[in-house]
Design an enzyme around this catalytic site. Structure first.
Site, PDB file in Angstrom:
ATOM      1  N   CYS A 205       0.992  -1.240  -0.067  1.00 16.74           N
ATOM      2  CA  CYS A 205       0.070  -0.025  -0.053  1.00 16.74           C
ATOM      3  C   CYS A 205       0.879   1.266  -0.214  1.00 16.74           C
ATOM      4  O   CYS A 205       0.466   2.428  -0.418  1.00 16.74           O
ATOM      5  CB  CYS A 205      -0.784  -0.028   1.148  1.00 16.74           C
ATOM      6  N   HIS A 497      -1.849   1.180   7.494  1.00 15.29           N
ATOM      7  CA  HIS A 497      -2.143   1.200   6.290  1.00 15.29           C
ATOM      8  C   HIS A 497      -2.008   2.472   5.501  1.00 15.29           C
ATOM      9  O   HIS A 497      -2.405   3.505   6.273  1.00 15.29           O
ATOM     10  CB  HIS A 497      -3.495   0.578   6.302  1.00 15.29           C
TER      11      HIS A 497
END
Length: 543
Positions: A205, A497
Protein backbone atom coordinates in the site's frame (compact mmCIF):
# COMPACT_ATOMS: atom_id res chain seq x y z
CA UNK A 1 -23.39 22.27 -69.67
CA UNK A 2 -23.69 25.16 -67.25
CA UNK A 3 -20.83 27.62 -67.00
CA UNK A 4 -20.00 28.93 -63.55
CA UNK A 5 -17.89 31.93 -62.60
CA UNK A 6 -16.70 33.62 -59.43
CA UNK A 7 -18.73 36.68 -58.68
CA UNK A 8 -18.48 39.31 -56.01
CA UNK A 9 -21.65 40.61 -54.47
CA UNK A 10 -22.38 44.30 -54.19
CA UNK A 11 -24.53 45.70 -51.42
CA UNK A 12 -25.32 49.17 -50.16
CA UNK A 13 -25.13 50.70 -46.73
CA UNK A 14 -25.48 54.13 -45.20
CA UNK A 15 -22.27 56.04 -44.63
CA UNK A 16 -22.29 57.43 -41.04
CA UNK A 17 -20.53 60.64 -42.10
CA UNK A 18 -22.98 61.98 -44.70
CA UNK A 19 -25.97 59.58 -44.56
CA UNK A 20 -25.43 58.68 -48.24
CA UNK A 21 -25.70 55.21 -49.67
CA UNK A 22 -22.31 53.76 -50.61
CA UNK A 23 -21.49 50.57 -52.48
CA UNK A 24 -19.79 47.83 -50.44
CA UNK A 25 -18.17 44.85 -52.13
CA UNK A 26 -18.61 41.70 -50.03
CA UNK A 27 -16.57 38.54 -50.29
CA UNK A 28 -17.77 35.56 -52.25
CA UNK A 29 -17.34 32.08 -50.73
CA UNK A 30 -14.07 31.84 -52.69
CA UNK A 31 -12.59 34.72 -50.66
CA UNK A 32 -11.61 38.31 -51.35
CA UNK A 33 -11.30 38.93 -55.13
CA UNK A 34 -8.87 41.84 -54.61
CA UNK A 35 -6.03 39.72 -53.22
CA UNK A 36 -5.00 38.52 -56.66
CA UNK A 37 -3.84 42.02 -57.54
CA UNK A 38 -1.26 41.75 -54.78
CA UNK A 39 -0.05 38.26 -55.66
CA UNK A 40 2.51 39.18 -58.30
CA UNK A 41 6.28 38.80 -58.60
CA UNK A 42 7.88 38.17 -55.15
CA UNK A 43 4.74 38.80 -53.12
CA UNK A 44 5.39 35.90 -50.71
CA UNK A 45 8.88 37.11 -49.81
CA UNK A 46 7.64 40.69 -49.42
CA UNK A 47 4.84 39.54 -47.10
CA UNK A 48 7.29 37.47 -45.04
CA UNK A 49 9.55 40.52 -44.60
CA UNK A 50 6.62 42.58 -43.34
CA UNK A 51 5.63 39.88 -40.81
CA UNK A 52 9.25 39.41 -39.68
CA UNK A 53 10.11 43.08 -39.29
CA UNK A 54 6.89 44.83 -38.35
CA UNK A 55 4.35 42.31 -36.97
CA UNK A 56 5.80 39.34 -35.02
CA UNK A 57 9.35 40.70 -34.55
CA UNK A 58 11.10 37.64 -33.14
CA UNK A 59 14.56 39.07 -32.54
CA UNK A 60 15.54 41.97 -30.28
CA UNK A 61 16.83 43.85 -33.32
CA UNK A 62 13.53 43.68 -35.19
CA UNK A 63 11.61 44.66 -32.04
CA UNK A 64 13.78 47.78 -31.70
CA UNK A 65 13.26 48.55 -35.38
CA UNK A 66 9.50 48.16 -35.00
CA UNK A 67 9.40 50.42 -31.95
CA UNK A 68 11.32 53.17 -33.76
CA UNK A 69 9.78 53.02 -37.22
CA UNK A 70 6.16 51.96 -36.64
CA UNK A 71 4.50 55.34 -36.21
CA UNK A 72 1.72 56.94 -38.19
CA UNK A 73 3.23 58.81 -41.13
CA UNK A 74 0.43 61.37 -40.90
CA UNK A 75 0.04 62.17 -37.19
CA UNK A 76 3.10 60.52 -35.61
CA UNK A 77 1.07 58.38 -33.19
CA UNK A 78 2.33 54.97 -32.01
CA UNK A 79 -1.10 53.59 -31.13
CA UNK A 80 -4.55 53.92 -32.75
CA UNK A 81 -4.32 50.46 -34.38
CA UNK A 82 -1.44 51.01 -36.77
CA UNK A 83 -1.67 49.35 -40.17
CA UNK A 84 0.93 49.05 -42.90
CA UNK A 85 0.14 49.27 -46.60
CA UNK A 86 1.04 46.02 -48.35
CA UNK A 87 2.04 47.80 -51.56
CA UNK A 88 4.42 50.40 -50.11
CA UNK A 89 6.17 51.14 -46.82
CA UNK A 90 3.52 53.37 -45.30
CA UNK A 91 2.28 53.18 -41.70
CA UNK A 92 -0.91 54.94 -40.63
CA UNK A 93 -3.67 54.91 -38.01
CA UNK A 94 -6.75 52.80 -38.55
CA UNK A 95 -8.76 54.50 -35.77
CA UNK A 96 -8.27 57.99 -37.27
CA UNK A 97 -8.71 56.59 -40.82
CA UNK A 98 -5.31 57.84 -41.97
CA UNK A 99 -4.63 54.45 -43.55
CA UNK A 100 -8.01 54.74 -45.32
CA UNK A 101 -6.97 58.09 -46.82
CA UNK A 102 -3.75 56.56 -48.08
CA UNK A 103 -5.59 53.59 -49.63
CA UNK A 104 -8.03 55.90 -51.39
CA UNK A 105 -5.41 58.27 -52.78
CA UNK A 106 -2.94 55.57 -53.89
CA UNK A 107 -5.53 52.89 -54.72
CA UNK A 108 -3.65 50.46 -52.49
CA UNK A 109 -6.50 48.24 -51.33
CA UNK A 110 -4.74 45.95 -48.81
CA UNK A 111 -3.17 46.72 -45.43
CA UNK A 112 -1.90 44.63 -42.53
CA UNK A 113 -2.67 45.11 -38.82
CA UNK A 114 0.75 45.50 -37.14
CA UNK A 115 -0.49 44.12 -33.81
CA UNK A 116 -2.44 41.01 -34.80
CA UNK A 117 -1.28 40.42 -38.39
CA UNK A 118 -4.75 40.46 -39.97
CA UNK A 119 -5.13 41.57 -43.62
CA UNK A 120 -7.70 44.33 -44.27
CA UNK A 121 -9.29 44.99 -47.66
CA UNK A 122 -10.56 48.54 -48.18
CA UNK A 123 -12.77 47.46 -51.07
CA UNK A 124 -14.49 44.75 -49.02
CA UNK A 125 -14.26 46.98 -45.93
CA UNK A 126 -13.43 43.98 -43.77
CA UNK A 127 -10.59 41.75 -42.62
CA UNK A 128 -10.15 38.95 -45.11
CA UNK A 129 -8.96 35.35 -45.15
CA UNK A 130 -6.59 33.97 -47.74
CA UNK A 131 -5.17 30.48 -47.37
CA UNK A 132 -1.73 31.33 -48.73
CA UNK A 133 -1.37 34.47 -46.65
CA UNK A 134 -2.58 32.68 -43.53
CA UNK A 135 0.04 29.97 -44.01
CA UNK A 136 2.83 32.55 -44.27
CA UNK A 137 1.52 34.33 -41.15
CA UNK A 138 1.52 31.06 -39.12
CA UNK A 139 5.01 30.09 -40.25
CA UNK A 140 6.50 33.47 -39.36
CA UNK A 141 4.64 33.52 -36.04
CA UNK A 142 6.12 30.15 -35.06
CA UNK A 143 9.61 31.33 -35.98
CA UNK A 144 9.17 34.46 -33.85
CA UNK A 145 7.94 32.49 -30.84
CA UNK A 146 10.93 30.14 -31.07
CA UNK A 147 13.28 33.13 -31.12
CA UNK A 148 11.50 34.65 -28.13
CA UNK A 149 11.78 31.42 -26.10
CA UNK A 150 8.07 30.44 -26.08
CA UNK A 151 7.19 32.28 -22.85
CA UNK A 152 3.90 30.78 -21.73
CA UNK A 153 1.57 31.36 -18.81
CA UNK A 154 -0.50 28.31 -17.91
CA UNK A 155 -3.31 28.19 -15.36
CA UNK A 156 -3.24 24.79 -13.66
CA UNK A 157 -6.86 24.76 -12.53
CA UNK A 158 -8.03 23.81 -16.03
CA UNK A 159 -10.50 26.68 -15.94
CA UNK A 160 -8.36 29.50 -17.33
CA UNK A 161 -5.52 29.01 -19.80
CA UNK A 162 -3.36 31.71 -21.30
CA UNK A 163 -0.92 30.29 -23.78
CA UNK A 164 1.26 31.42 -26.63
CA UNK A 165 2.08 28.07 -28.17
CA UNK A 166 1.08 27.53 -31.78
CA UNK A 167 -1.91 25.32 -32.36
CA UNK A 168 -1.26 21.59 -32.75
CA UNK A 169 -1.23 20.37 -36.30
CA UNK A 170 -0.97 16.60 -36.83
CA UNK A 171 1.94 15.10 -38.73
CA UNK A 172 1.41 12.61 -41.56
CA UNK A 173 2.04 9.76 -39.11
CA UNK A 174 -0.50 11.18 -36.63
CA UNK A 175 -3.08 11.67 -39.38
CA UNK A 176 -2.63 8.02 -40.35
CA UNK A 177 -3.14 6.91 -36.74
CA UNK A 178 -6.24 9.09 -36.41
CA UNK A 179 -7.72 7.55 -39.57
CA UNK A 180 -7.12 4.02 -38.29
CA UNK A 181 -8.47 4.87 -34.82
CA UNK A 182 -11.66 6.86 -35.46
CA UNK A 183 -13.15 6.19 -32.03
CA UNK A 184 -13.08 9.29 -29.81
CA UNK A 185 -13.54 9.43 -26.07
CA UNK A 186 -15.33 12.49 -24.78
CA UNK A 187 -13.96 13.99 -21.58
CA UNK A 188 -16.68 15.41 -19.33
CA UNK A 189 -16.71 16.84 -15.81
CA UNK A 190 -17.91 13.45 -14.51
CA UNK A 191 -15.36 11.45 -16.49
CA UNK A 192 -13.52 8.76 -14.49
CA UNK A 193 -10.64 8.22 -16.91
CA UNK A 194 -7.44 8.16 -14.87
CA UNK A 195 -9.13 6.58 -11.86
CA UNK A 196 -7.95 3.01 -11.42
CA UNK A 197 -7.33 0.85 -8.39
CA UNK A 198 -4.06 -0.99 -7.69
CA UNK A 199 -3.88 -4.53 -6.36
CA UNK A 200 -2.00 -4.87 -3.07
CA UNK A 201 0.77 -7.41 -3.69
CA UNK A 202 1.50 -7.93 -0.01
CA UNK A 203 2.04 -4.85 2.16
CA UNK A 204 2.52 -2.69 -0.94
CA UNK A 205 0.00 0.00 0.00
CA UNK A 206 3.01 2.31 0.57
CA UNK A 207 3.81 2.00 -3.17
CA UNK A 208 0.18 2.18 -4.36
CA UNK A 209 -0.53 5.47 -2.61
CA UNK A 210 2.52 7.18 -4.14
CA UNK A 211 1.70 5.82 -7.61
CA UNK A 212 -1.78 7.34 -7.32
CA UNK A 213 -0.29 10.73 -6.40
CA UNK A 214 2.25 10.64 -9.24
CA UNK A 215 -0.24 9.53 -11.90
CA UNK A 216 -2.44 12.50 -10.98
CA UNK A 217 0.39 15.04 -11.15
CA UNK A 218 -0.71 17.11 -14.19
CA UNK A 219 2.65 17.87 -15.82
CA UNK A 220 3.99 14.37 -15.17
CA UNK A 221 0.84 12.93 -16.73
CA UNK A 222 1.21 15.17 -19.78
CA UNK A 223 4.86 14.14 -20.17
CA UNK A 224 4.23 10.40 -20.12
CA UNK A 225 1.03 10.44 -22.17
CA UNK A 226 2.79 12.36 -24.96
CA UNK A 227 5.58 9.74 -25.34
CA UNK A 228 8.31 12.20 -24.41
CA UNK A 229 10.62 9.60 -22.90
CA UNK A 230 13.27 8.25 -25.29
CA UNK A 231 14.86 5.23 -23.61
CA UNK A 232 18.45 4.27 -24.34
CA UNK A 233 18.84 1.53 -21.74
CA UNK A 234 19.72 -1.87 -23.18
CA UNK A 235 17.81 -4.07 -20.74
CA UNK A 236 14.15 -3.89 -19.65
CA UNK A 237 15.12 -2.31 -16.36
CA UNK A 238 14.13 1.31 -17.04
CA UNK A 239 11.75 2.58 -14.38
CA UNK A 240 10.76 5.53 -16.60
CA UNK A 241 9.56 3.11 -19.31
CA UNK A 242 7.50 1.24 -16.72
CA UNK A 243 6.01 4.50 -15.43
CA UNK A 244 5.15 5.43 -19.01
CA UNK A 245 3.35 2.10 -19.42
CA UNK A 246 1.64 2.64 -16.06
CA UNK A 247 0.25 6.01 -17.21
CA UNK A 248 -1.06 4.33 -20.37
CA UNK A 249 -2.81 1.74 -18.21
CA UNK A 250 -4.34 4.36 -15.93
CA UNK A 251 -5.70 6.49 -18.78
CA UNK A 252 -6.77 3.63 -21.04
CA UNK A 253 -10.33 3.71 -19.70
CA UNK A 254 -10.15 0.22 -18.17
CA UNK A 255 -11.90 -0.03 -14.82
CA UNK A 256 -10.50 -3.27 -13.45
CA UNK A 257 -7.71 -2.83 -10.86
CA UNK A 258 -4.19 -2.84 -12.26
CA UNK A 259 -1.56 -5.28 -10.97
CA UNK A 260 1.74 -3.35 -10.65
CA UNK A 261 4.01 -6.40 -10.40
CA UNK A 262 6.60 -5.09 -12.91
CA UNK A 263 6.84 -1.78 -11.07
CA UNK A 264 7.37 -3.60 -7.76
CA UNK A 265 10.10 -5.76 -9.33
CA UNK A 266 11.93 -2.70 -10.72
CA UNK A 267 11.67 -0.91 -7.37
CA UNK A 268 13.22 -3.92 -5.65
CA UNK A 269 15.95 -3.98 -8.32
CA UNK A 270 16.92 -0.30 -8.11
CA UNK A 271 16.13 0.41 -4.44
CA UNK A 272 17.33 -2.67 -2.56
CA UNK A 273 16.43 -1.24 0.84
CA UNK A 274 12.74 -1.41 -0.18
CA UNK A 275 12.88 -5.06 -1.33
CA UNK A 276 10.76 -7.64 0.49
CA UNK A 277 7.18 -7.88 1.70
CA UNK A 278 7.58 -5.87 4.89
CA UNK A 279 5.65 -2.64 5.34
CA UNK A 280 7.71 0.33 4.12
CA UNK A 281 7.47 4.09 4.57
CA UNK A 282 5.55 5.87 1.78
CA UNK A 283 7.76 8.96 2.08
CA UNK A 284 10.89 6.84 1.74
CA UNK A 285 9.40 5.19 -1.34
CA UNK A 286 8.55 8.59 -2.88
CA UNK A 287 12.13 9.82 -2.56
CA UNK A 288 13.54 6.52 -3.83
CA UNK A 289 11.17 6.54 -6.83
CA UNK A 290 12.00 10.15 -7.73
CA UNK A 291 15.71 9.36 -7.42
CA UNK A 292 15.54 6.34 -9.76
CA UNK A 293 13.32 8.19 -12.24
CA UNK A 294 15.72 11.12 -12.13
CA UNK A 295 18.71 8.84 -12.83
CA UNK A 296 16.93 7.05 -15.68
CA UNK A 297 15.85 10.28 -17.35
CA UNK A 298 18.10 12.26 -19.62
CA UNK A 299 18.20 15.98 -20.17
CA UNK A 300 17.70 17.90 -23.39
CA UNK A 301 21.32 17.44 -24.38
CA UNK A 302 21.02 13.67 -24.27
CA UNK A 303 23.28 13.34 -21.23
CA UNK A 304 22.50 11.39 -18.11
CA UNK A 305 21.04 13.53 -15.37
CA UNK A 306 23.59 12.95 -12.60
CA UNK A 307 23.81 16.49 -11.23
CA UNK A 308 20.63 17.61 -9.44
CA UNK A 309 21.83 21.23 -9.61
CA UNK A 310 22.10 21.24 -13.41
CA UNK A 311 19.47 18.86 -14.74
CA UNK A 312 16.64 19.39 -17.15
CA UNK A 313 14.90 16.03 -16.72
CA UNK A 314 11.14 16.04 -16.16
CA UNK A 315 11.52 15.07 -12.48
CA UNK A 316 13.73 18.05 -11.68
CA UNK A 317 11.57 20.37 -13.75
CA UNK A 318 8.51 19.46 -11.67
CA UNK A 319 9.72 18.56 -8.17
CA UNK A 320 13.05 20.36 -7.57
CA UNK A 321 13.12 23.57 -5.58
CA UNK A 322 15.93 25.60 -4.03
CA UNK A 323 16.34 25.90 -0.25
CA UNK A 324 18.37 28.88 0.95
CA UNK A 325 20.33 28.59 4.20
CA UNK A 326 21.59 31.82 5.80
CA UNK A 327 24.09 31.45 8.66
CA UNK A 328 24.62 34.76 10.49
CA UNK A 329 27.56 35.43 12.80
CA UNK A 330 26.42 36.81 16.15
CA UNK A 331 29.50 39.03 16.46
CA UNK A 332 30.02 40.72 13.08
CA UNK A 333 26.58 39.82 11.63
CA UNK A 334 28.22 38.53 8.47
CA UNK A 335 25.98 36.17 6.48
CA UNK A 336 27.05 33.00 4.72
CA UNK A 337 24.46 31.78 2.20
CA UNK A 338 24.13 28.39 0.52
CA UNK A 339 21.36 27.10 -1.76
CA UNK A 340 20.57 23.39 -1.90
CA UNK A 341 18.08 21.53 -4.12
CA UNK A 342 15.15 19.69 -2.52
CA UNK A 343 12.35 17.39 -3.63
CA UNK A 344 10.25 17.66 -0.48
CA UNK A 345 10.07 19.60 2.78
CA UNK A 346 9.97 17.63 6.04
CA UNK A 347 8.14 19.47 8.83
CA UNK A 348 8.31 18.82 12.59
CA UNK A 349 5.04 18.44 14.48
CA UNK A 350 3.93 19.36 18.00
CA UNK A 351 4.14 16.30 20.22
CA UNK A 352 7.55 15.22 18.95
CA UNK A 353 10.64 15.17 21.13
CA UNK A 354 11.86 18.22 19.18
CA UNK A 355 10.68 21.37 21.04
CA UNK A 356 8.00 23.06 18.97
CA UNK A 357 8.05 26.84 18.62
CA UNK A 358 5.34 28.54 20.71
CA UNK A 359 2.68 29.80 18.32
CA UNK A 360 0.80 33.06 18.47
CA UNK A 361 -2.45 33.39 16.51
CA UNK A 362 -2.85 36.11 13.91
CA UNK A 363 -0.42 38.04 11.73
CA UNK A 364 1.51 34.88 10.90
CA UNK A 365 0.41 34.05 7.38
CA UNK A 366 -2.38 31.72 8.51
CA UNK A 367 -5.08 34.18 7.45
CA UNK A 368 -3.34 34.50 4.09
CA UNK A 369 -3.83 30.76 3.57
CA UNK A 370 -7.38 30.61 4.87
CA UNK A 371 -6.41 28.82 8.09
CA UNK A 372 -7.71 29.52 11.56
CA UNK A 373 -6.57 28.92 15.15
CA UNK A 374 -10.11 29.02 16.54
CA UNK A 375 -10.10 25.28 17.20
CA UNK A 376 -6.59 25.36 18.63
CA UNK A 377 -5.33 23.05 15.90
CA UNK A 378 -1.85 23.37 14.49
CA UNK A 379 -1.85 24.53 10.87
CA UNK A 380 0.46 23.80 7.95
CA UNK A 381 1.42 27.48 8.06
CA UNK A 382 2.51 27.01 11.70
CA UNK A 383 4.80 24.18 10.64
CA UNK A 384 6.24 26.28 7.82
CA UNK A 385 6.79 29.19 10.22
CA UNK A 386 8.76 26.91 12.49
CA UNK A 387 10.72 25.53 9.54
CA UNK A 388 11.73 29.04 8.38
CA UNK A 389 12.33 30.66 11.77
CA UNK A 390 15.87 31.74 12.79
CA UNK A 391 17.51 29.03 14.89
CA UNK A 392 20.32 29.72 17.38
CA UNK A 393 23.01 27.10 16.85
CA UNK A 394 24.52 27.51 20.35
CA UNK A 395 28.04 27.28 21.70
CA UNK A 396 28.39 23.60 20.85
CA UNK A 397 27.97 24.29 17.13
CA UNK A 398 30.21 27.27 16.50
CA UNK A 399 31.24 28.03 12.95
CA UNK A 400 34.36 29.69 11.63
CA UNK A 401 33.30 33.18 10.54
CA UNK A 402 35.02 34.47 7.41
CA UNK A 403 34.68 38.02 8.74
CA UNK A 404 35.95 37.43 12.29
CA UNK A 405 38.42 34.70 11.22
CA UNK A 406 37.51 32.76 14.35
CA UNK A 407 34.83 30.36 15.61
CA UNK A 408 31.69 32.20 16.69
CA UNK A 409 28.14 31.42 17.70
CA UNK A 410 25.63 31.92 14.92
CA UNK A 411 21.98 31.67 13.86
CA UNK A 412 20.68 29.68 10.92
CA UNK A 413 17.57 30.41 8.91
CA UNK A 414 16.00 28.44 6.04
CA UNK A 415 13.87 30.08 3.35
CA UNK A 416 12.65 29.17 -0.12
CA UNK A 417 14.87 30.56 -2.85
CA UNK A 418 13.13 28.74 -5.70
CA UNK A 419 9.75 27.06 -5.48
CA UNK A 420 9.10 23.80 -7.33
CA UNK A 421 6.08 23.31 -9.57
CA UNK A 422 4.89 20.54 -7.23
CA UNK A 423 5.56 21.14 -3.54
CA UNK A 424 5.47 18.02 -1.38
CA UNK A 425 5.23 18.52 2.40
CA UNK A 426 6.20 15.60 4.61
CA UNK A 427 4.66 15.78 8.09
CA UNK A 428 7.11 13.89 10.31
CA UNK A 429 4.66 11.55 12.04
CA UNK A 430 7.11 8.70 12.65
CA UNK A 431 9.65 9.35 15.38
CA UNK A 432 12.67 7.10 15.68
CA UNK A 433 15.21 7.66 18.44
CA UNK A 434 17.41 5.62 20.73
CA UNK A 435 14.78 5.77 23.48
CA UNK A 436 11.49 5.41 21.61
CA UNK A 437 9.76 4.60 18.31
CA UNK A 438 6.26 5.99 17.94
CA UNK A 439 3.73 7.65 15.66
CA UNK A 440 2.69 11.27 16.25
CA UNK A 441 -1.06 11.64 15.65
CA UNK A 442 -1.28 15.43 16.11
CA UNK A 443 -3.93 16.85 13.78
CA UNK A 444 -2.55 19.46 11.35
CA UNK A 445 -4.97 21.68 9.45
CA UNK A 446 -3.97 22.24 5.82
CA UNK A 447 -5.67 24.49 3.21
CA UNK A 448 -6.92 23.79 -0.31
CA UNK A 449 -4.93 26.79 -1.52
CA UNK A 450 -1.54 27.75 -0.13
CA UNK A 451 0.44 30.96 -0.56
CA UNK A 452 4.17 30.43 -0.05
CA UNK A 453 5.09 34.12 -0.32
CA UNK A 454 5.77 34.59 3.45
CA UNK A 455 8.36 31.80 3.35
CA UNK A 456 10.35 33.05 0.36
CA UNK A 457 13.89 34.37 0.71
CA UNK A 458 12.67 37.55 -1.00
CA UNK A 459 10.19 38.07 1.86
CA UNK A 460 12.82 37.71 4.57
CA UNK A 461 13.08 41.44 5.27
CA UNK A 462 9.38 41.48 6.23
CA UNK A 463 9.93 38.73 8.77
CA UNK A 464 10.58 40.06 12.30
CA UNK A 465 11.08 37.62 15.15
CA UNK A 466 8.89 35.02 13.50
CA UNK A 467 6.02 37.46 12.83
CA UNK A 468 5.00 38.17 9.23
CA UNK A 469 3.92 41.61 8.14
CA UNK A 470 2.44 40.19 4.95
CA UNK A 471 -0.10 42.10 2.91
CA UNK A 472 -2.49 40.19 0.69
CA UNK A 473 -1.98 40.97 -3.00
CA UNK A 474 -4.82 39.31 -4.97
CA UNK A 475 -2.98 39.91 -8.25
CA UNK A 476 0.30 38.28 -7.22
CA UNK A 477 -0.19 34.59 -8.02
CA UNK A 478 3.45 33.61 -8.49
CA UNK A 479 3.71 31.62 -5.24
CA UNK A 480 0.17 30.24 -4.93
CA UNK A 481 -0.52 26.51 -4.87
CA UNK A 482 -3.54 24.20 -5.06
CA UNK A 483 -3.84 20.92 -3.18
CA UNK A 484 -4.22 17.89 -5.48
CA UNK A 485 -3.20 14.82 -3.42
CA UNK A 486 -3.03 13.77 0.24
CA UNK A 487 -1.41 10.56 1.49
CA UNK A 488 -2.67 9.32 4.87
CA UNK A 489 -1.47 6.62 7.27
CA UNK A 490 -3.92 4.81 9.53
CA UNK A 491 -2.80 2.62 12.41
CA UNK A 492 0.36 2.38 14.46
CA UNK A 493 4.05 2.39 13.66
CA UNK A 494 4.14 -1.43 13.73
CA UNK A 495 0.88 -2.07 11.87
CA UNK A 496 -0.69 0.48 9.55
CA UNK A 497 -2.18 1.14 6.14
CA UNK A 498 -1.72 3.91 3.54
CA UNK A 499 -4.48 5.53 1.47
CA UNK A 500 -4.56 8.54 -0.87
CA UNK A 501 -7.02 11.31 -1.65
CA UNK A 502 -6.57 12.59 -5.20
CA UNK A 503 -8.24 15.44 -7.09
CA UNK A 504 -9.62 14.27 -10.43
CA UNK A 505 -11.34 17.47 -11.57
CA UNK A 506 -11.90 20.83 -9.93
CA UNK A 507 -13.46 20.14 -6.51
CA UNK A 508 -13.92 16.43 -7.32
CA UNK A 509 -12.00 14.21 -4.93
CA UNK A 510 -11.62 10.44 -4.71
CA UNK A 511 -10.18 8.13 -2.07
CA UNK A 512 -7.78 5.48 -3.37
CA UNK A 513 -7.54 2.48 -1.02
CA UNK A 514 -5.50 -0.04 -3.03
CA UNK A 515 -8.00 -1.64 -5.46
CA UNK A 516 -11.00 0.37 -4.18
CA UNK A 517 -11.77 3.88 -5.48
CA UNK A 518 -14.59 5.81 -3.79
CA UNK A 519 -15.86 9.38 -4.14
CA UNK A 520 -14.81 11.72 -1.32
CA UNK A 521 -15.88 15.17 -0.19
CA UNK A 522 -13.59 18.14 0.37
CA UNK A 523 -14.42 17.83 4.08
CA UNK A 524 -13.18 14.23 4.07
CA UNK A 525 -9.89 15.44 2.60
CA UNK A 526 -9.35 18.40 4.94
CA UNK A 527 -10.38 16.40 8.04
CA UNK A 528 -7.86 13.65 7.32
CA UNK A 529 -4.69 13.31 9.38
CA UNK A 530 -2.28 14.03 6.54
CA UNK A 531 1.16 12.49 6.07
CA UNK A 532 2.25 13.70 2.61
CA UNK A 533 0.64 16.79 1.10
CA UNK A 534 1.03 17.47 -2.62
CA UNK A 535 0.45 21.02 -3.89
CA UNK A 536 0.65 22.18 -7.51
CA UNK A 537 1.54 25.72 -8.57
CA UNK A 538 -1.49 27.58 -9.85
CA UNK A 539 0.41 29.63 -12.41
CA UNK A 540 3.38 28.39 -14.41
CA UNK A 541 5.79 30.31 -16.57
CA UNK A 542 7.64 28.35 -19.22
CA UNK A 543 10.82 29.61 -20.77
Amino acid sequence: MIATARVSLTATRTCPDNNKLVAVTTMSPAGCPHVNGFKVDNWKQNLRVIYQCFVWSGSAETRKRKAKSCICHMCGAHLNRLHSCLYCVFFACFAKKHIHEHAKSKRHNLAIDLLYGGIYCFMCQDYIYDKDMEQIAKEEQRKAWKMQGNTVLYRYTCVCVWEKYSTWEPTKRELELLRHNPKRRRITSNCTIGLRGLINLGNTCFMNCIVQALTHTPLLRDFFLSDRHKCEMQSNSCLVCEMSQLFQEFYSGHRSPHIPFRLLHLVWTHARHLAGYEQQDAHEFLIAALDVLHRHCKDDNGKKANNPNHCNCIIDQIFTGGLQSDVTCQVCHGVSTTIDPFWDISLDLPGSSTPFWPLSPGGDGSALNGESHTTGATTLTDCLRRFTRPEHLGSSAKIKCSGCHSYQESTKQLTMKKLPIVACFHLKRFEHSAKLRRKITTYVSFPLELDMTPFMASSKESRMNGQYQQTVDPFNNDNKYSLFAVVNHQGTLESGHYTTFIRQHKDQWFKCDDAIITKASIKDVLDSEGYLLFYHKQFLEYE
